[in-house]
Design a protein around this motif. Structure first.
Motif, short mmCIF file in Angstrom:
data_model
loop_
_atom_site.label_atom_id
_atom_site.label_comp_id
_atom_site.label_asym_id
_atom_site.label_seq_id
_atom_site.Cartn_x
_atom_site.Cartn_y
_atom_site.Cartn_z
N LYS A 1 37.04 48.88 49.99
CA LYS A 1 36.67 49.62 48.80
C LYS A 1 37.31 48.97 47.59
N GLN A 2 36.74 49.31 46.44
CA GLN A 2 37.32 48.79 45.20
C GLN A 2 38.76 49.29 45.07
N GLY A 3 39.68 48.33 44.76
CA GLY A 3 41.10 48.66 44.58
C GLY A 3 41.89 48.68 45.87
N GLU A 4 41.24 48.38 47.02
CA GLU A 4 41.95 48.38 48.29
C GLU A 4 42.79 47.10 48.43
N LEU A 5 44.02 47.24 48.97
CA LEU A 5 44.92 46.09 49.15
C LEU A 5 44.35 45.15 50.20
N ILE A 6 44.23 43.85 49.83
CA ILE A 6 43.59 42.90 50.75
C ILE A 6 44.46 41.68 51.06
N ALA A 7 45.49 41.36 50.20
CA ALA A 7 46.31 40.16 50.41
C ALA A 7 47.51 40.21 49.46
N TYR A 8 48.34 39.13 49.56
CA TYR A 8 49.50 39.02 48.67
C TYR A 8 49.46 37.68 47.96
N ASP B 1 36.07 44.75 43.64
CA ASP B 1 35.05 45.78 43.89
C ASP B 1 34.85 45.87 45.39
N GLY B 2 34.22 46.97 45.84
CA GLY B 2 34.02 47.16 47.27
C GLY B 2 33.00 46.16 47.82
N GLY B 3 33.12 45.91 49.13
CA GLY B 3 32.18 44.99 49.77
C GLY B 3 32.60 44.64 51.17
N THR B 4 32.05 43.54 51.66
CA THR B 4 32.33 43.09 53.03
C THR B 4 33.00 41.72 52.98
N VAL B 5 34.10 41.57 53.73
CA VAL B 5 34.80 40.28 53.80
C VAL B 5 33.94 39.30 54.58
N ILE B 6 33.55 38.19 53.93
CA ILE B 6 32.70 37.20 54.60
C ILE B 6 33.49 35.93 54.94
N TYR B 7 34.71 35.83 54.39
CA TYR B 7 35.57 34.69 54.79
C TYR B 7 37.02 35.14 54.68
N GLY C 1 41.96 23.11 49.41
CA GLY C 1 42.87 23.25 48.27
C GLY C 1 43.04 24.68 47.83
N TYR C 2 42.16 25.63 48.30
CA TYR C 2 42.30 27.03 47.94
C TYR C 2 43.42 27.71 48.72
N GLY C 3 43.90 27.04 49.79
CA GLY C 3 44.92 27.66 50.62
C GLY C 3 44.32 28.83 51.37
N TYR C 4 45.18 29.84 51.56
CA TYR C 4 44.66 31.05 52.22
C TYR C 4 43.76 31.81 51.22
N MET C 5 42.55 32.09 51.69
CA MET C 5 41.58 32.68 50.76
C MET C 5 40.73 33.75 51.47
N LEU C 6 40.39 34.77 50.68
CA LEU C 6 39.41 35.78 51.10
C LEU C 6 38.17 35.67 50.20
N GLN C 7 37.00 35.87 50.83
CA GLN C 7 35.74 35.98 50.07
C GLN C 7 35.12 37.34 50.40
N ILE C 8 34.77 38.08 49.36
CA ILE C 8 34.15 39.39 49.54
C ILE C 8 32.74 39.37 48.94
N GLU C 9 31.78 39.77 49.77
CA GLU C 9 30.41 39.89 49.26
C GLU C 9 30.16 41.36 48.91
N HIS C 10 29.68 41.58 47.71
CA HIS C 10 29.46 42.94 47.20
C HIS C 10 28.00 43.36 47.41
N ASP C 11 27.74 44.64 47.21
CA ASP C 11 26.40 45.17 47.50
C ASP C 11 25.31 44.49 46.69
N ASN C 12 25.63 44.05 45.49
CA ASN C 12 24.62 43.42 44.64
C ASN C 12 24.45 41.93 44.91
N GLY C 13 25.15 41.42 45.94
CA GLY C 13 25.04 40.01 46.31
C GLY C 13 26.08 39.12 45.68
N ASP C 14 26.89 39.66 44.73
CA ASP C 14 27.96 38.86 44.13
C ASP C 14 29.03 38.56 45.19
N ILE C 15 29.71 37.45 44.99
CA ILE C 15 30.83 37.08 45.88
C ILE C 15 32.04 36.79 45.01
#
Length: 395
Positions: free
Chosen positions: A357-364, A313-319, A325-339
């Motif tokens: 935005k929701q469905g936007e390419l962010i990693a592989y 879902d859409g949001g802001t990348v916070i990490y 152990g997670y390796g390379y990781m992205l964290q996205i915080e969404h408008d409702n506060g979910d991560i």
């Protein structure tokens, strides 16, 4: 000489008889005058002596006056029923005979009496035994429409009290004066009323791009003020007709509310899509594995290295970076506060602070960190708290 003496005596005799004659005439005249002065008409009403009248016109005038008074009191042409007699006799006329005859005749009429009459616009309305009782009844009626704020009260009609003869039936009207006067007497009152009134606060709205559309932020809470209003209220029979404001005093001024209204574009949709294509290789919860955590906090989706990973879902990348152990990781915080977490990536395409935005390419997809093979590890943390099973929110 003798002849002269006889002449003198004869002259004296003639003078004496003349004086005696004049004196007698005067006495008779005085007697006749006295008798004439004591001649009068003895007046009786229904056989009861009332007094002496000097002329018949005095008696007839009194009778005419009584007829007129009774007719006015009863509302129709009244014919005198009493027996009035008079005869000429010796007596001294009474100066007040006319009034005495009138009073006697009026008192003998059973259908009327002398009362304190309440008149409305000059027309008799009801009657009381005394002026005090009439005044008290009018005052009590006026009091029905007054209160502690009333500064004046008066009848809109011309209301007066007069002492006169009236139909006895007017006494019956007075017995229930308050109800009988309704609709006949109208009372206009003026009240001086002071009341406190709430002054609603205003709200100032500020368009704010820093918050999302549909969201609001209250910078200052609004508070109502208080005013003291003095009014003059004019009423008729207790029903207000008009109101005029005399004075307004501010007790406390209202505080304007300041509300920020979001105009920023909302990134999140509030729903989630699958972040990549592949096969579910490990579910949420306890598991028996040799590599990785025995309590799995997300889903593992097996896919070839380099497979596209999309924002659930859409949001802001916070990490964005390596995370143990997670390796390379992205964290996205969404408008409702979910991560949401996207781990074990081979390559990250977004940096911290980027919006997606929701469905936007962010990693592989990859196998960095602690991983037994190429896959995406996906977690959902509602409100930024503990993880839940992603299958409960994915389609």
């Amino acid at each position: 000489m003798v002849a002269l003496i006889k002449s003198k005596i004869e002259s004296i005799r003639k003078t004496t008889w003349s004086k005696i004659a004049v004196g007698a005439f005067i006495c008779v005249a005085l007697l006749l005058y006295a008798l004439a002065s004591n001649v009068a008409y003895a007046v009786s009403v229904n056989g009861e002596f009332v007094g002496y009248a000097s002329t018949v016109s005095e008696i007839t005038s009194a009778m005419d006056s009584v007829t007129a008074t009774a007719s006015g009191a009863l509302g129709y042409e009244y014919s005198l029923e009493s027996d009035v007699t008079y005869e000429l006799t010796l007596g001294h006329p009474d100066e007040s005979i006319t009034a005495a005859v009138e009073e006697k005749l009026l008192n003998d009429i059973d259908s009327i009496g002398k009362y304190s009459i309440v008149c409305v616009n000059g027309v008799p309305f009801c009657a009381f035994e005394s002026t005090e009782a009439a005044s008290a009844a009018l005052g009590a009626y006026t009091a029905l429409f007054t209160n502690e704020n009333t500064v004046s009260a008066h009848f809109t009609e011309t209301v007066s009290i007069k002492v006169d003869y009236a139909d006895n039936q007017l006494l019956a009207v007075a017995e229930d004066f308050n109800s009988s006067a309704a609709g006949v007497l109208n009372v206009e009152t003026i009240d001086d009323i002071t009341e406190d009134s709430v002054v609603p606060f205003d709200t100032e709205y500020i368009m704010d791009e820093s918050i999302f559309t549909g969201d609001t932020y209250v910078e200052t809470e609004g508070e109502n003020g208080l005013s003291r209003i003095r009014r003059e209220v004019t009423s008729l029979n207790g029903t207000a007709l008009s109101s005029a404001t005399l004075e307004i005093t501010c007790i406390s001024a209202p505080t304007t509310a300041i509300v920020h209204c979001g105009t920023g574009q909302r990134l999140s949709t509030g729903t989630y899509i699958w972040p990549t294509e592949g096969t579910l290789s490990s579910y949420y919860g306890y598991r028996n594995v040799e590599i990785g955590s025995t309590y799995h906090r997300g889903l593992d989706i097996a896919a070839y290295t380099g497979t596209d990973i999309y924002a659930a879902d859409g949001g802001t990348v916070i990490y964005s970076g390596e995370f143990g152990g997670y390796g390379y990781m992205l964290q996205i915080e969404h408008d409702n506060g979910d991560i949401t977490y996207y781990a074990h990536c081979s390559k990250l395409l977004k940096k911290c602070g980027d919006t997606v935005k929701q469905g936007e390419l962010i990693a592989y997809v990859g196998s960095t960190g602690v991983a037994s093979g190429s896959h995406l590890h996906f977690e959902v943390h509602p409100g930024g708290g503990d993880a839940i099973d992603p299958l409960t929110v994915l389609p």
